[in-house]
Design an enzyme around this catalytic site. Structure first.
Site, PDB file in Angstrom:
ATOM      1  CG  ASP A   9      -9.237   0.035   5.284  1.00 13.22           C
ATOM      2  OD1 ASP A   9      -9.091  -0.187   4.062  1.00 13.22           O
ATOM      3  OD2 ASP A   9      -8.538  -0.507   6.151  1.00 13.22           O
ATOM      4  CD  GLN A  25      -2.962  -4.209   7.016  1.00 12.95           C
ATOM      5  OE1 GLN A  25      -2.978  -3.256   6.231  1.00 12.95           O
ATOM      6  NE2 GLN A  25      -3.511  -5.374   6.732  1.00 12.95           N
ATOM      7  CE  LYS A  55      -3.611  -2.502   2.458  1.00 14.82           C
ATOM      8  NZ  LYS A  55      -4.247  -2.804   3.756  1.00 14.82           N
TER       9      LYS A  55
END
Length: 287
Positions: A119, A96, A52
């Site tokens: 997200d 994460q 990412k």
């Protein structure tokens, strides 16, 4: 003949468009930035975060990364999130997952402002999706929609079976599909007859984490099959679908790897750019 959907190519096209737009905003003095937070040293998580960060840098965005010890307390992680939330140079924040066992993921995710929730996992973001309000959407479900659009597959009026009701993919994807005019049926672990749900469908999306769950007995001839699953085996990566057995039955199918996976990172870049653009205009998206 079954056509393989080239998710890697579609993702590259999206990433190229994002990079062009980032260059335009940079010329005006605004450079989007993504903050990734990695807690602990889980090898798979480290690989995902590295990918990412690399994609963000390649697009010309700023890379803000925080790596915390696996022994970090909830207060320590919350303090980092609050610091990044207050930083105007940070457009988006990604925590994460999974987190170490001592941490409450839901509580920490909800500390991320909806305007920076790239997200799309906070309660506020989920609520905006459910109500059809403007907001940042989860990356993998958004990537599935982009794949279908890129292939010219009509969603309005289509019958879609979503196999898997997880919070990361199945549930938000069902809502995105409904808002595009699809008729959606969701199958899950308690579904008594999976084939009865999937066989009538024009599009079958499988996101269960169960290797090889779906095969020719579940798919009608001419259907499109999207495989979100990924599993590491001695023979290589495979998905939730027995893809080889669907050759000549499905009209289109996503491969594993190279299908949905690349789209997730591409949509993260889209969300980071979108957050930067929305946050540059006061009250465009709620905090």
């Amino acid at each position: 003949m079954t056509t393989t959907i080239d998710g890697a190519r579609i993702a590259r096209d999206i990433r190229a468009r994002v990079a062009e737009r980032v260059a335009e905003t940079a010329a005006c003095g605004r450079v989007p930035g993504l903050a990734t937070i990695l807690v602990g040293d889980d090898p798979a998580s480290a690989v995902y975060v590295a990918a990412k960060r690399r994609a963000i840098r390649e697009a010309g965005m700023r890379d803000f990364h925080r790596h915390l010890s696996r022994h970090a307390s909830g207060d320590e992680v919350a303090a980092v999130i609050d610091e990044l939330a207050a930083d105007p140079d940070v457009s988006g924040i990604l925590l994460q997952l999974p987190l170490p066992a001592q941490l409450d993921a839901a509580t920490l995710i909800d500390r991320i402002p909806a305007a920076k929730d790239v997200d799309g996992l906070t309660t506020a973001s989920a609520g905006r999706l459910a109500r059809g309000e403007r907001g940042l959407r989860p990356c993998t479900p958004s990537g599935v929609i982009e794949l279908l659009d890129a292939e010219g597959i009509e969603l309005r009026g289509a019958c879609v079976a979503v196999v898997g009701w997880g919070e990361l993919v199945g549930r938000p994807l069902a809502q995105l599909l409904l808002r595009r005019g699809a008729t959606v049926t969701v199958a899950h672990e308690f579904t008594a007859d999976l084939a009865a749900v999937t066989r009538p469908a024009d599009i079958v999306v499988v996101a269960t984490g169960v290797r090889g769950l779906v095969g020719p007995e579940h798919v009608k001839p001419g259907a499109t099959v999207i495989d979100v699953g990924i599993h590491r085996t001695p023979e290589g990566l495979t998905g939730d679908v027995r893809a080889a057995e669907l050759d000549g039955i499905a009209s289109r199918i996503t491969p594993v790897p190279g299908g949905v996976g690349p789209m997730t990172i591409a949509m993260l870049m889209v969300n980071t750019l979108r957050a930067a653009e929305w946050n540059a205009v006061p009250k465009t998206v709620p905090a």
